[in-house]
Design a protein around this motif. Structure first.
Motif, PDB file in Angstrom:
ATOM      1  N   TYR A   1       0.863  -1.176   0.022  1.00  4.18           N
ATOM      2  CA  TYR A   1      -0.195   0.110   0.104  1.00  4.18           C
ATOM      3  C   TYR A   1       1.005   1.095   0.089  1.00  4.18           C
ATOM      4  CZ  TYR A   1      -3.453   3.102   1.851  1.00  4.18           C
ATOM      5  OH  TYR A   1      -4.441   4.089   2.135  1.00  4.18           O
TER       6      TYR A   1
ATOM      7  N   THR B   1      -7.372   2.325  13.208  1.00  5.27           N
ATOM      8  CA  THR B   1      -7.285   3.026  11.871  1.00  5.27           C
ATOM      9  C   THR B   1      -8.042   4.113  11.833  1.00  5.27           C
ATOM     10  OG1 THR B   1      -7.032   0.908  11.113  1.00  5.27           O
ATOM     11  CG2 THR B   1      -7.580   2.578   9.422  1.00  5.27           C
ATOM     12  N   CYS B   2      -7.704   5.489  11.568  1.00  9.77           N
ATOM     13  CA  CYS B   2      -8.377   6.758  11.554  1.00  9.77           C
ATOM     14  C   CYS B   2     -10.065   6.318  10.817  1.00  9.77           C
ATOM     15  CB  CYS B   2      -7.696   7.691  10.942  1.00  9.77           C
ATOM     16  SG  CYS B   2      -6.149   7.912  11.688  1.00  9.77           S
ATOM     17  N   VAL B   3      -9.973   5.548   9.854  1.00 14.18           N
ATOM     18  CA  VAL B   3     -11.232   5.369   9.032  1.00 14.18           C
ATOM     19  C   VAL B   3     -12.048   4.277   9.719  1.00 14.18           C
ATOM     20  CG1 VAL B   3     -10.475   6.732   6.994  1.00 14.18           C
ATOM     21  CG2 VAL B   3      -9.839   4.190   7.115  1.00 14.18           C
TER      22      VAL B   3
ATOM     23  N   MET C   1       2.098   5.561   6.026  1.00 14.96           N
ATOM     24  CA  MET C   1       1.712   6.883   6.354  1.00 14.96           C
ATOM     25  C   MET C   1       2.966   7.944   5.891  1.00 14.96           C
ATOM     26  SD  MET C   1      -1.463   7.238   7.167  1.00 14.96           S
ATOM     27  CE  MET C   1      -1.431   5.757   6.058  1.00 14.96           C
TER      28      MET C   1
ATOM     29  N   GLU D   1      -4.163  15.183   8.839  1.00 18.95           N
ATOM     30  CA  GLU D   1      -5.172  14.170   8.665  1.00 18.95           C
ATOM     31  C   GLU D   1      -5.367  13.754   9.890  1.00 18.95           C
ATOM     32  OE1 GLU D   1      -6.143  10.712   9.068  1.00 18.95           O
ATOM     33  OE2 GLU D   1      -4.710   9.971   7.728  1.00 18.95           O
TER      34      GLU D   1
ATOM     35  N   ALA E   1      -9.172   2.446   0.864  1.00 21.44           N
ATOM     36  CA  ALA E   1      -7.773   2.679   0.611  1.00 21.44           C
ATOM     37  C   ALA E   1      -7.205   2.546  -0.790  1.00 21.44           C
ATOM     38  CB  ALA E   1      -6.605   1.957   1.403  1.00 21.44           C
TER      39      ALA E   1
HETATM   40  C1  SIN Z   1      -4.993   5.896   8.826  1.00 20.35           C
HETATM   41  O1  SIN Z   1      -5.687   5.371   9.808  1.00 20.35           O
HETATM   42  O2  SIN Z   1      -4.579   7.324   9.227  1.00 20.35           O
HETATM   43  C2  SIN Z   1      -4.972   5.771   7.301  1.00 20.35           C
HETATM   44  C3  SIN Z   1      -5.770   4.704   7.069  1.00 20.35           C
HETATM   45  C4  SIN Z   1      -5.785   4.631   5.282  1.00 20.35           C
HETATM   46  O3  SIN Z   1      -4.788   4.922   4.950  1.00 20.35           O
HETATM   47  O4  SIN Z   1      -6.643   3.765   4.847  1.00 20.35           O
END
Ligand code: SIN
Length: 490
Positions: free
Chosen positions: A113, A293-295, A164, A260, A452
């Motif tokens: 990724y 995970t942020c999402v 990231m 982000e 993603a």
């Molecule tokens: C994140 O959790 O900040 C990124 C998750 C992603 O790229 O799908």
């Protein structure tokens, strides 16, 4: 030919400044531990303001030459870096598992990724176009060109230690910027390995500099970048609290910012949804990286007509998830990152249970596996008063809320200061159009849980921040527009 390294060769414990591996100026170090066991993996440089400053000196010196390097030559370096990352996907995947805890298949997946952003921005480097502005006056020609902003400071989180930082460094280098970076204190090793491969790919000395710092020293190190007018941009992924600090403190030198930040993603299941697909989508979105995970969906709203059936289907699938150390090939969920993280998860579950939530599966720590394991959990009858409804849990917990009609679901979904991702499942085309327009989020998953992609713009609205990573928009944050007005042409 690209070289494949042993895991031990990928582990570096010094800062990388001006093309050299150097200890922190004061010689201090801090421990990086394996979250599965608490064992120390390495002792890395504990940098402070002096090291941050040295990194900026190098990046500022390197900038004019890198800026003037031909885009196709910058692209070639990025393509070589991409090839090296892919060649070392197994080793890097193992390193991610070791310091971050995610199962090896996910660690390797993260490598690919992250690599996809490097390849994407290698290509984008050669497509930075400007504009000729239609003529407004005789004898005058106006145009707009795009230029790299300058030195970029990249501050990155522990949950995706490779992807990231890759998706910040790659566009910066593609645009012609130079970089100073600091990875999270929990997971600096993957970032150092990535930088080592970048150096081998031909990124010149000073163009990419990375320092590590413990939690205590991170603040003075980053403060040096915030106050330094040579650093023209900050790119940060992490908590909203820290994002606000960076925005406040960088105001003195008016830097460009991309932030982000945290999410509190809603996931709505309407009565007309394909329930099998909704369960599968929720599992993919929620349990990626154990929910860290942020999402990741934090609040799941299920319409009354399908509530009990959906809850049963979900609990059965969640109970079957395999929790194990990353080294177990069957592992689907690894340890959480550290003690504060698992304490927060336990607090959220206890608070919900004390306010009437039903634990359908999980709801407990797994000390037999190690200190940082928590069982994947489904909670029914969640309500807005519970802590988990307004605070991102960042763990493998699925709270199910009831709703009766569409308006109620939209109101509840938007009732948050965050606005990163949102998801919904419905098979009604008109509803899909209505709900898509009304959700306050930078990203909407429609009958889909896996969002993603390097080709898509990733970022939020409201207190989830600003700026977009990936896609054709991802270079904009690293460029400024220069307007050229040429007169005397008649
Ligand atoms: C994140 O959790 O900040 C990124 C998750 C992603 O790229 O799908």
């Amino acid at each position: 030919m690209t070289k494949r390294y042993e895991l031990s060769e990928l582990i570096r414990n010094d800062n990388f400044i001006d093309g050299q591996w150097v200890a922190a100026a004061k010689g201090n170090r801090f421990d990086v531990t394996n979250p599965a066991t608490g064992e120390v993996i390495a002792q890395v440089a504990d940098s402070d303001a002096a090291d941050a400053h040295a990194a900026t000196d190098a990046a500022a010196r390197a900038f004019p030459t890198w800026r003037d390097t031909l885009p196709k030559d910058r692209a070639a370096v990025l393509h070589r870096w991409h090839a090296l990352i892919v060649e070392n996907a197994d080793g890097l995947g193992r390193l991610i598992s070791l310091e971050q805890g995610k199962p090896f298949s996910e660690g390797r997946g993260e490598v690919m990724y992250g690599a996809s952003y490097v390849a994407w921005f290698a290509d984008e480097a050669t497509r930075i176009y400007g504009d000729i502005i239609p003529q407004q006056q005789r004898g005058k020609r106006m145009s707009a060109v795009k230029e790299p902003v300058g030195v970029v400071a990249a501050i990155t989180p522990w949950n995706f230690p490779l992807a990231m930082i890759a998706r910040k460094i790659a566009p910066a280098l593609a645009a012609g910027c130079t970089v100073v970076g600091k990875p999270a204190e929990d997971t600096p090793l993957t970032a150092f390995a990535l930088v080592m491969l970048a150096h081998e790919a031909g990124v010149p000395a000073g163009v990419l500099n990375l320092i590590s710092a413990s939690r205590e020293n991170a603040v003075p190190a980053v403060a040096d970048w915030l106050a330094d007018s040579r650093v023209r941009k900050i790119t940060f992924t992490g908590s909203t609290r820290v994002g606000k600090y960076l925005a406040r403190e960088s105001a003195g030198t008016l830097k460009k910012l991309s932030l982000e930040l945290g999410g509190n993603a809603p996931f709505i299941v309407f009565d007309d949804a394909d329930l099998d697909a909704a369960v599968t989508g929720l599992l993919a979105a929620k349990f990626r990286n154990g929910g860290q995970t942020c999402v990741s969906p934090n609040r799941v709203y299920v319409q009354s007509g399908v509530y009990e059936r959906f809850a049963d289907m979900l609990a059965t699938r969640v109970a079957a998830l395999k929790v194990a150390p990353a080294t177990d090939p069957a592992a689907q969920i690894g340890p959480m990152i550290n003690a504060p993280a698992i304490d927060k998860i336990a607090r959220h579950v206890d608070d919900a249970a004390s306010r009437g939530a039903r634990v359908l599966t999980g709801g407990k720590r797994l000390p037999e596996l190690g200190p940082n394991y928590y069982a994947p959990t489904v909670l029914a009858d969640a309500t807005p008063e519970m802590q988990l409804s307004c605070d991102e849990t960042f763990g493998p917990i699925v709270p199910l809320f009831h709703f009766d009609d569409e308006a109620e679901a939209i109101l509840a979904a938007n009732d948050t200061l965050s606005g990163l991702a949102s998801y919904f499942y419905s098979q009604d085309m008109r509803r899909i159009d209505r709900v898509t327009r009304q959700l306050e989020a930078g990203i909407v998953g429609i009958n889909e849980g896996a969002l993603a992609s390097e080709a898509a713009p990733f970022g939020g609205v409201k207190e989830s921040g600003y700026g977009r990573e990936g896609s054709k928009y991802g270079l904009d944050d690293y460029l400024s527009i220069k307007y050229l007005c040429q007169g005397g042409l008649e």
